[in-house]
Design a protein around this motif. Sequence first.
Motif, PDB file in Angstrom:
ATOM      1  N   ILE A 121      -6.239  16.751 -25.355  1.00 12.61           N
ATOM      2  CA  ILE A 121      -6.879  15.550 -25.074  1.00 12.61           C
ATOM      3  C   ILE A 121      -6.833  14.543 -26.149  1.00 12.61           C
ATOM      4  O   ILE A 121      -6.800  13.178 -26.097  1.00 12.61           O
ATOM      5  CB  ILE A 121      -8.577  15.738 -24.632  1.00 12.61           C
ATOM      6  N   GLY A 122      -7.081  14.980 -27.402  1.00  9.63           N
ATOM      7  CA  GLY A 122      -6.801  14.263 -28.519  1.00  9.63           C
ATOM      8  C   GLY A 122      -5.638  13.422 -28.551  1.00  9.63           C
ATOM      9  O   GLY A 122      -5.465  12.146 -28.829  1.00  9.63           O
ATOM     10  N   PHE A 123      -4.332  14.174 -28.392  1.00 10.50           N
ATOM     11  CA  PHE A 123      -3.162  13.542 -28.576  1.00 10.50           C
ATOM     12  C   PHE A 123      -2.917  12.794 -27.147  1.00 10.50           C
ATOM     13  O   PHE A 123      -2.372  11.730 -27.219  1.00 10.50           O
ATOM     14  CB  PHE A 123      -1.894  14.651 -28.563  1.00 10.50           C
ATOM     15  N   GLY A 124      -3.405  13.016 -26.092  1.00  5.30           N
ATOM     16  CA  GLY A 124      -3.372  12.264 -24.963  1.00  5.30           C
ATOM     17  C   GLY A 124      -3.974  10.745 -25.075  1.00  5.30           C
ATOM     18  O   GLY A 124      -3.553   9.822 -24.662  1.00  5.30           O
ATOM     19  N   LEU A 167       6.040   6.552 -24.376  1.00  4.27           N
ATOM     20  CA  LEU A 167       6.635   7.364 -23.459  1.00  4.27           C
ATOM     21  C   LEU A 167       7.334   6.671 -22.218  1.00  4.27           C
ATOM     22  O   LEU A 167       6.954   5.695 -21.676  1.00  4.27           O
ATOM     23  CB  LEU A 167       5.423   8.285 -22.829  1.00  4.27           C
ATOM     24  N   LEU A 168       8.506   7.334 -21.807  1.00  3.33           N
ATOM     25  CA  LEU A 168       9.333   6.848 -20.790  1.00  3.33           C
ATOM     26  C   LEU A 168       9.095   7.801 -19.630  1.00  3.33           C
ATOM     27  O   LEU A 168       9.088   8.993 -19.771  1.00  3.33           O
ATOM     28  CB  LEU A 168      10.706   6.747 -21.403  1.00  3.33           C
ATOM     29  N   GLU A 169       8.911   7.413 -18.296  1.00  4.22           N
ATOM     30  CA  GLU A 169       9.119   8.092 -17.303  1.00  4.22           C
ATOM     31  C   GLU A 169      10.140   7.686 -16.306  1.00  4.22           C
ATOM     32  O   GLU A 169      10.301   6.986 -15.979  1.00  4.22           O
ATOM     33  CB  GLU A 169       7.807   7.934 -16.418  1.00  4.22           C
ATOM     34  N   GLY A 170      11.133   8.868 -16.247  1.00  4.41           N
ATOM     35  CA  GLY A 170      12.345   8.609 -15.355  1.00  4.41           C
ATOM     36  C   GLY A 170      13.172   7.594 -16.315  1.00  4.41           C
ATOM     37  O   GLY A 170      13.605   8.135 -17.339  1.00  4.41           O
ATOM     38  N   ILE A 210       9.136  13.336 -18.591  1.00 10.28           N
ATOM     39  CA  ILE A 210       8.692  12.215 -19.290  1.00 10.28           C
ATOM     40  C   ILE A 210       8.947  12.231 -20.745  1.00 10.28           C
ATOM     41  O   ILE A 210       8.979  13.661 -21.356  1.00 10.28           O
ATOM     42  CB  ILE A 210       6.901  12.312 -19.377  1.00 10.28           C
ATOM     43  N   ILE A 211       9.685  11.234 -21.272  1.00 10.78           N
ATOM     44  CA  ILE A 211      10.341  11.454 -22.599  1.00 10.78           C
ATOM     45  C   ILE A 211       9.766  10.415 -23.538  1.00 10.78           C
ATOM     46  O   ILE A 211       9.389   9.383 -23.387  1.00 10.78           O
ATOM     47  CB  ILE A 211      11.667  11.014 -22.222  1.00 10.78           C
ATOM     48  N   LEU A 217      -1.709   6.895 -15.186  1.00 10.73           N
ATOM     49  CA  LEU A 217      -1.430   6.724 -16.693  1.00 10.73           C
ATOM     50  C   LEU A 217      -2.050   7.988 -17.451  1.00 10.73           C
ATOM     51  O   LEU A 217      -1.604   8.819 -18.277  1.00 10.73           O
ATOM     52  CB  LEU A 217      -1.784   5.595 -17.326  1.00 10.73           C
ATOM     53  N   ILE A 218      -3.271   8.100 -17.128  1.00  5.64           N
ATOM     54  CA  ILE A 218      -3.960   9.309 -17.781  1.00  5.64           C
ATOM     55  C   ILE A 218      -3.509  10.459 -17.202  1.00  5.64           C
ATOM     56  O   ILE A 218      -3.453  11.455 -18.000  1.00  5.64           O
ATOM     57  CB  ILE A 218      -5.746   9.171 -17.438  1.00  5.64           C
ATOM     58  N   GLU A 219      -3.194  10.803 -15.903  1.00  6.65           N
ATOM     59  CA  GLU A 219      -2.794  11.950 -15.686  1.00  6.65           C
ATOM     60  C   GLU A 219      -1.246  12.463 -16.414  1.00  6.65           C
ATOM     61  O   GLU A 219      -0.993  13.256 -16.832  1.00  6.65           O
ATOM     62  CB  GLU A 219      -2.380  11.890 -14.190  1.00  6.65           C
ATOM     63  N   ASP A 220      -0.409  11.218 -16.426  1.00 12.41           N
ATOM     64  CA  ASP A 220       0.737  11.322 -17.037  1.00 12.41           C
ATOM     65  C   ASP A 220       0.717  11.769 -18.549  1.00 12.41           C
ATOM     66  O   ASP A 220       1.301  12.663 -19.179  1.00 12.41           O
ATOM     67  CB  ASP A 220       1.515  10.214 -17.165  1.00 12.41           C
ATOM     68  N   VAL A 221      -0.343  10.943 -19.390  1.00  5.30           N
ATOM     69  CA  VAL A 221      -0.458  11.443 -20.756  1.00  5.30           C
ATOM     70  C   VAL A 221      -0.787  12.589 -21.031  1.00  5.30           C
ATOM     71  O   VAL A 221      -0.593  13.340 -22.038  1.00  5.30           O
ATOM     72  CB  VAL A 221      -0.963  10.377 -21.635  1.00  5.30           C
ATOM     73  N   MET A 222      -1.849  13.165 -20.176  1.00  6.33           N
ATOM     74  CA  MET A 222      -2.467  14.439 -20.322  1.00  6.33           C
ATOM     75  C   MET A 222      -1.505  15.612 -19.930  1.00  6.33           C
ATOM     76  O   MET A 222      -1.441  16.390 -20.871  1.00  6.33           O
ATOM     77  CB  MET A 222      -3.734  14.658 -19.591  1.00  6.33           C
TER      78      MET A 222
END
Length: 142
Positions: free
Chosen positions: A52-55, A69-72, A103-104, A83-88
């Motif tokens: 959670i902290g790094f997210g 972060l890049l998605e695709g 996710i890169i 966004l929350i779902e992706d970063v977590m």
Amino acid sequence: MGTLLLIFVTIMSIVGIVMSFLLLVKNQPHYRRRLSLRNFLVLLLVYATVIIGFGCIYLSLHFLGVSVLLEGTGRMDGPLAHLIEDVMYFSAVTLLTVGYGDIIPEGIGRWIAMVQALIGYLLPAAFVVTSIVYNERSADRL
């Protein structure tokens, strides 16, 4: 005002990560008990706090306009829930594995992801080593 809030969230995330490491080091098993539910829950809590902290750090940097972060093929965008779902998801995958590549990280996100991956590899070792050292110290006192 929004920038100050994001900076505050980032600082609190880092403080939470450090505090969970201290909790892990402080909370040792009872003598002669190598495995306990309490130790498992502490380790689980530490992992959840770090994820959670790094997210929160990734999300805060995203809202500050720093592309981490890049998605695709493009920058992550969309509704807040997505966004929350992706970063977590990225945070958990980076901490628990080496990543899947969907996710890169880019820019400063690469350095943050490297630190997070290193923490993910060191956590189990730190947990085992501190437990063994504590058991040896307890045995020496008897």
